[in-house]
Design a protein around this motif. Structure first.
Motif, PDB file in Angstrom:
ATOM      1  N   LYS A  72       2.379   6.809  -6.524  1.00  0.00           N
ATOM      2  CA  LYS A  72       3.817   6.477  -6.433  1.00  0.00           C
ATOM      3  C   LYS A  72       4.715   7.699  -6.203  1.00  0.00           C
ATOM      4  CE  LYS A  72       3.952   2.032  -8.736  1.00  0.00           C
ATOM      5  NZ  LYS A  72       4.319   1.132  -7.688  1.00  0.00           N
ATOM      6  N   GLU A  75       4.196   9.073  -2.686  1.00  0.00           N
ATOM      7  CA  GLU A  75       4.824   8.226  -1.669  1.00  0.00           C
ATOM      8  C   GLU A  75       6.347   8.366  -1.724  1.00  0.00           C
ATOM      9  OE1 GLU A  75       1.761   4.564  -1.004  1.00  0.00           O
ATOM     10  OE2 GLU A  75       2.908   4.534  -2.867  1.00  0.00           O
ATOM     11  N   ARG A  76       6.897   8.360  -2.919  1.00  0.00           N
ATOM     12  CA  ARG A  76       8.353   8.487  -3.096  1.00  0.00           C
ATOM     13  C   ARG A  76       8.870   9.803  -2.494  1.00  0.00           C
ATOM     14  NH1 ARG A  76       8.465   7.433  -8.282  1.00  0.00           N
ATOM     15  NH2 ARG A  76       8.220   9.596  -8.889  1.00  0.00           N
ATOM     16  N   ASN A  77       8.075  10.865  -2.615  1.00  0.00           N
ATOM     17  CA  ASN A  77       8.469  12.175  -2.076  1.00  0.00           C
ATOM     18  C   ASN A  77       8.072  12.359  -0.613  1.00  0.00           C
ATOM     19  OD1 ASN A  77       9.588  12.901  -4.546  1.00  0.00           O
ATOM     20  ND2 ASN A  77       7.675  13.785  -5.292  1.00  0.00           N
ATOM     21  N   GLY A  78       7.529  11.310  -0.008  1.00  0.00           N
ATOM     22  CA  GLY A  78       7.197  11.360   1.416  1.00  0.00           C
ATOM     23  C   GLY A  78       5.973  12.189   1.744  1.00  0.00           C
ATOM     24  N   VAL A  80       2.715  11.099   1.067  1.00  0.00           N
ATOM     25  CA  VAL A  80       1.655  10.163   1.427  1.00  0.00           C
ATOM     26  C   VAL A  80       2.321   8.906   1.965  1.00  0.00           C
ATOM     27  CG1 VAL A  80      -0.180   8.667   0.494  1.00  0.00           C
ATOM     28  CG2 VAL A  80      -0.020  11.025  -0.264  1.00  0.00           C
ATOM     29  N   GLY A  81       1.734   8.340   3.006  1.00  0.00           N
ATOM     30  CA  GLY A  81       2.237   7.091   3.565  1.00  0.00           C
ATOM     31  C   GLY A  81       1.131   6.060   3.624  1.00  0.00           C
ATOM     32  N   GLU A  82       1.524   4.813   3.718  1.00  0.00           N
ATOM     33  CA  GLU A  82       0.582   3.708   3.839  1.00  0.00           C
ATOM     34  C   GLU A  82       0.801   3.024   5.179  1.00  0.00           C
ATOM     35  OE1 GLU A  82       1.407   1.022   0.639  1.00  0.00           O
ATOM     36  OE2 GLU A  82       0.435   2.296  -0.854  1.00  0.00           O
ATOM     37  N   SER A  83      -0.270   2.567   5.760  1.00  0.00           N
ATOM     38  CA  SER A  83      -0.168   1.746   6.962  1.00  0.00           C
ATOM     39  C   SER A  83      -1.153   0.599   6.800  1.00  0.00           C
ATOM     40  CB  SER A  83      -0.478   2.569   8.212  1.00  0.00           C
ATOM     41  OG  SER A  83      -1.782   3.099   8.127  1.00  0.00           O
ATOM     42  N   LEU A  94      -4.292   4.865   3.512  1.00  0.00           N
ATOM     43  CA  LEU A  94      -3.477   5.978   3.036  1.00  0.00           C
ATOM     44  C   LEU A  94      -3.585   7.148   3.998  1.00  0.00           C
ATOM     45  CD1 LEU A  94      -4.664   5.823  -0.680  1.00  0.00           C
ATOM     46  CD2 LEU A  94      -2.458   5.036   0.210  1.00  0.00           C
ATOM     47  N   ASN A  95      -2.459   7.807   4.216  1.00  0.00           N
ATOM     48  CA  ASN A  95      -2.445   8.976   5.092  1.00  0.00           C
ATOM     49  C   ASN A  95      -1.538  10.049   4.510  1.00  0.00           C
ATOM     50  OD1 ASN A  95      -4.011   8.293   7.615  1.00  0.00           O
ATOM     51  ND2 ASN A  95      -2.702   6.489   7.402  1.00  0.00           N
ATOM     52  N   THR A  97       1.225  12.777   5.062  1.00  0.00           N
ATOM     53  CA  THR A  97       2.298  12.963   6.034  1.00  0.00           C
ATOM     54  C   THR A  97       2.415  14.448   6.385  1.00  0.00           C
ATOM     55  OG1 THR A  97       3.955  13.323   4.329  1.00  0.00           O
ATOM     56  CG2 THR A  97       3.574  11.019   5.016  1.00  0.00           C
TER      57      THR A  97
END
Length: 144
Positions: A72, A75-78, A80-83, A94-95, A97
């Protein structure tokens, strides 16, 4: 009362050592506002982008709930991203960034300092042997 001496308690010894070593890495990685687990996640995704939640949980030897809680803030801090997978919107990949790669690059020097500190105090060859044995333990699926 039936008690065991601590020196025969493998679980206690491993958990105590893990906490001791984690403190060292936490101290160094806190300089870049990162935990050792977050570092491991970013570094795993840099090596193997596109892991599913299940694959990441298995790689980290974590349950999904703990992994989601750890992801979390990333992701919130940019970082890690999800696709979603083509044809399967429920299966997320998961990727790391670009910001995550930059944060990992910033953190790696602090991680190296922690690693060198541990290897200096424990011994470089001993640390390498310990690592091999620990990886052997976690790759042995027969104990799960």
């Amino acid at each position: 009362m039936n008690t065991l001496p601590l020196y025969v308690d493998d679980c206690f010894a491993i958990r105590q050592a893990a906490r001791h070593i984690s403190k060292l890495y936490e101290r160094h990685l806190s300089e870049v506002d990162m935990t050792p687990t977050q570092f491991s996640i970013l570094s795993t995704l840099a090596r193997a982008p596109g892991l599913t939640m299940l694959e990441m949980a298995e790689a980290m030897v974590m349950d999904r709930t703990t992994l989601i809680r750890t992801l979390k803030p990333l992701e919130r801090n940019g970082l890690v991203g999800e696709s979603s997978e083509l044809g399967n919107k429920r299966r997320l990949r998961l990727n790391i960034t670009a910001a995550g790669r930059a944060k990992l690059d910033e953190a790696i020097g602090h991680w190296r300092t922690a690693q060198a500190s541990f290897e200096t105090s424990f011994g470089e060859r001993e640390a390498a042997r310990l690592r091999l044995e620990l990886f052997r333990l976690t790759s042995d699926n027969s104990q799960r």
